[in-house]
Design a protein around this motif. Structure first.
Motif, short mmCIF file in Angstrom:
data_model
loop_
_atom_site.label_atom_id
_atom_site.label_comp_id
_atom_site.label_asym_id
_atom_site.label_seq_id
_atom_site.Cartn_x
_atom_site.Cartn_y
_atom_site.Cartn_z
N GLU A 1 0.83 -1.21 0.00
CA GLU A 1 0.00 0.00 0.00
C GLU A 1 0.87 1.26 0.00
O GLU A 1 0.57 2.25 -0.68
N GLU A 2 1.95 1.22 0.77
CA GLU A 2 2.84 2.38 0.82
C GLU A 2 3.59 2.55 -0.49
O GLU A 2 3.85 3.69 -0.92
N GLN A 3 3.94 1.46 -1.14
CA GLN A 3 4.58 1.57 -2.45
C GLN A 3 3.67 2.31 -3.43
O GLN A 3 4.13 3.15 -4.21
N VAL A 4 2.40 2.00 -3.37
CA VAL A 4 1.45 2.66 -4.27
C VAL A 4 1.38 4.15 -3.95
O VAL A 4 1.33 5.01 -4.85
N GLU A 5 1.39 4.50 -2.65
CA GLU A 5 1.39 5.92 -2.27
C GLU A 5 2.63 6.63 -2.78
O GLU A 5 2.56 7.76 -3.27
N VAL B 1 2.95 9.78 -5.54
CA VAL B 1 3.66 11.05 -5.32
C VAL B 1 4.57 11.36 -6.50
O VAL B 1 4.61 12.49 -7.00
N HIS B 2 5.28 10.35 -6.99
CA HIS B 2 6.29 10.60 -8.02
C HIS B 2 5.70 10.77 -9.42
O HIS B 2 6.33 11.43 -10.26
N GLY C 1 -3.39 5.05 -18.58
CA GLY C 1 -3.19 3.74 -17.97
C GLY C 1 -2.18 3.72 -16.84
O GLY C 1 -2.14 2.77 -16.05
N VAL C 2 -1.35 4.77 -16.72
CA VAL C 2 -0.34 4.81 -15.67
C VAL C 2 -0.97 5.42 -14.42
O VAL C 2 -1.00 6.63 -14.23
N THR C 3 -1.49 4.55 -13.57
CA THR C 3 -2.20 4.98 -12.37
C THR C 3 -1.68 4.21 -11.16
O THR C 3 -1.07 3.14 -11.30
N PRO C 4 -1.92 4.71 -9.96
CA PRO C 4 -1.55 3.95 -8.76
C PRO C 4 -2.21 2.57 -8.73
O PRO C 4 -1.58 1.60 -8.29
N ALA C 5 -3.46 2.49 -9.18
CA ALA C 5 -4.15 1.19 -9.17
C ALA C 5 -3.45 0.19 -10.10
O ALA C 5 -3.28 -0.99 -9.75
N TRP C 6 -3.02 0.66 -11.28
CA TRP C 6 -2.29 -0.23 -12.18
C TRP C 6 -0.97 -0.67 -11.56
O TRP C 6 -0.60 -1.84 -11.63
N PHE C 7 -0.28 0.26 -10.95
CA PHE C 7 0.99 -0.07 -10.32
C PHE C 7 0.79 -1.09 -9.21
O PHE C 7 1.59 -2.01 -9.03
N SER C 8 -0.31 -0.94 -8.47
CA SER C 8 -0.62 -1.89 -7.39
C SER C 8 -0.81 -3.30 -7.94
O SER C 8 -0.44 -4.29 -7.30
N SER C 9 -1.38 -3.40 -9.15
CA SER C 9 -1.64 -4.72 -9.73
C SER C 9 -0.35 -5.47 -10.08
O SER C 9 -0.36 -6.69 -10.23
N LEU C 10 0.78 -4.76 -10.19
CA LEU C 10 2.05 -5.40 -10.48
C LEU C 10 2.60 -6.16 -9.27
O LEU C 10 3.43 -7.06 -9.44
N ARG C 11 2.20 -5.74 -8.06
CA ARG C 11 2.56 -6.41 -6.81
C ARG C 11 4.08 -6.63 -6.72
O ARG C 11 4.59 -7.74 -6.62
#
Length: 547
Positions: A459-463, A467-468, A477-487
């Motif tokens: 969760e903190e990685q997504v935050e 920020v960046h 398509g470049v969203t925090p939710a997409w980044f979270s899906s990479l796990r």
């Protein structure tokens, strides 16, 4: 009239006199236009029997401007019959009795042809009387047709010499060093290490230099690159004098660049020339700029910002608000940024230094630098002193540490407990190796608060990612939710910052080459940046295991 020997005897720590040049233009790259101007205005006229150029001012607007380098290089372009004088600091009143500048000018006139370097004009507050005395000396040289040239250097924010045009016949503005000089600095540092006998002969040709990605690294950071390269090669190589290749240097450049990304504000205490030039600033980093670490931010507010806010209450109770705060945990997870955010939140000046930067080979120098750091903090209160890589500065004295490191620890203890209190000075430190710190340093009363800064959760990685990318041009398509899906559970905060930076570089490349119609960061750019990060990490692990 005094001869050369008496000048050196009287001012041996500030005046150098010799028949050999101090340097030459061939010893450094770049500054082509400034070299050309010096050739036309100083070096060519020096061959005349009369009408040589008598006075030159090299003026820079920044400490990095290589005015002294150019001045010394000029000496190597003159004839062998010249005598060279260098005055690098004042003694006595300007042009007064017993003053080394006036004495040197007189000695130079008896040994013409001669050239004098005055690299100390910034030390003096010039008034009309001082200008007039200097002007009379120069006019006397001109009237007697003496082959004496005086080359002065100054920073225009320190001394205004240009308003007195009659003092200097030639004024050359010297900019900050460009790419050729900065890249050449790498070879200069390699030559220094070679002369010290710690590496094999290494010189990078123009092609190798051009391929190194030095980006916007400063001269001091480029020197740090070579220092770290040499240290790592000597640590990992079986050779007494290991060789250095461009790939070794590029690895160190990548490390320094990553650190610079994490430390986008603040300054290092000890600059390349003069530590007195250091001026602490209030950082621009805020707690909102740091993704995640919610609990740690709250703990810092409780330990630091609230005691400052209620300082009267704490002081009446007999407690200091400048208690030591130790941040510890794995590298790359925001310890430095948190320290800066504390200083920003309090509107305190921020003084930052890495432990290894204080390690100097000369006896007593490290301790003097440490005392100077604390004195600077007291002079710029309210302030925050931040020690990064604290384990290097304060290692346990129970281990087999060098004697000079024991002395450095003792000096640190003395400053923390000193007779001169640390009023309105907060001391913070960060380390990845809290178990290696000296017990006396981390006892209560010196460092009272220990805050662990762990690797970020998913969760903190997504935050942090959010920020960046906030200021990046991105596709939908470049969203925090997409980044979270990479796990990607093993990324540090610094890793995520590096990925975002590298993704932007790839986006710029695609747009510049025409393979993308818009300059936007895509999912493919981020994925490519992640792959590059994995590859570099794998290479680093391989080199550690097999070199």
């Amino acid at each position: 009239m005094e001869d050369n020997a008496s000048v050196e005897d009287d001012y041996e720590d500030s005046v150098t006199i010799q028949s050999d040049p101090f340097d030459s233009f061939a010893s450094f790259r770049g500054y082509t236009e400034e070299k050309r101007q010096l050739h036309e205005t100083v070096i060519e006229p020096a061959g005349y029997d009369r009408y040589v150029t008598t006075s030159v001012l090299l003026l820079g607007d920044h400490a990095d401007c290589q005015t002294t380098t150019l001045a010394k290089g000029t000496t190597g372009e003159l004839g062998t019959e010249y005598t060279f004088f260098h005055v690098d600091s004042f003694h006595g009143e300007l042009m007064g009795e017993g003053n080394n500048i006036e004495t040197t000018l007189e000695a130079a006139r008896t040994r013409e042809p001669s050239l004098i370097l005055l690299t100390c004009l910034d030390e003096h507050g010039f008034g009309e009387d001082e200008y007039e005395l200097l002007r009379r000396q120069i006019e006397s040289i001109q009237q007697n047709h003496e082959r004496v040239t005086m080359v002065c250097t100054a920073q225009d924010q320190d001394v205004d010499l240009t308003t007195h045009d009659s003092v200097f016949e030639v004024i050359i503005e010297v900019p900050k060093p460009g790419e050729p000089f900065r890249r050449g600095t790498l070879n200069t540092e390699l030559e220094r290490a070679e002369r010290a006998g710690v590496i094999e002969s290494t010189e990078l040709d123009g092609e190798a230099l051009s391929e190194l990605d030095i980006a916007d690294l400063t001269l001091q950071e480029l020197r740090t690159v070579i220092k770290r390269t040499v240290q790592r090669r000597r640590r990992t190589s079986d050779e007494a004098k290991p060789t250095i290749t461009p790939s070794h240097i590029q690895n160190s450049i990548s490390i320094v660049q990553t650190e610079k990304l994490e430390e986008a504000t603040g300054m290092s205490l000890f600059g390349e020339d003069d530590p007195d030039q250091f001026e602490p600033e209030i950082p621009s980093v805020t707690f909102d700029d740091i993704g995640g670490l919610t609990r740690e931010k709250q703990r810092l507010r409780e330990a630091v910002t609230k005691p400052v806010e209620y300082s009267d209450t704490f002081q009446q109770a007999g407690y200091s608000v400048g208690q030591g705060i130790l941040l510890h945990g794995p590298p790359g997870n925001g310890k430095t940024m948190l320290a800066k955010a504390v200083a920003n939140d309090l509107e305190y000046h921020f003084l930052s230094v890495k432990g290894p930067e204080l390690e100097q080979p000369l006896v007593g120098v490290s301790e003097d630098h440490l005392r100077e750091l604390f004195q600077t903090a007291r002079e710029h209160t309210p302030s925050v002193i931040f020690f990064d890589e604290f384990d290097s500065l304060a290692p346990s004295r129970q281990n087999d540490t060098p004697v000079w490191k024991d002395d450095l620890v003792n000096t640190l203890l003395s400053e923390l407990d000193g007779l001169e209190p640390l009023a309105d000075v907060i001391v913070m430190a960060a380390t990845n190796r809290v178990d290696e710190l000296d017990d006396a340093v981390v006892r209560s009363g010196r460092f009272d608060t220990f805050i662990e800064i762990p690797s970020p959760s998913l969760e903190e990685q997504v935050e942090i990612f959010a920020v960046h990318i906030d200021n990046l041009p991105t596709t939908e398509g470049v969203t925090p939710a997409w980044f979270s899906s990479l796990r990607l559970s093993d990324l540090s905060g610094a890793d995520i910052m590096a990925v975002c930076r590298k993704a932007l570089e790839f986006a710029v490349r695609d747009f510049d080459t025409g393979s993308a119609e818009q300059l936007v960061v895509t999912q493919a750019n981020v994925q490519a940046a992640l792959d590059r990060l994995r590859s570099e990490q794998q290479d680093t692990r391989w080199s550690r295991g097999y070199q």
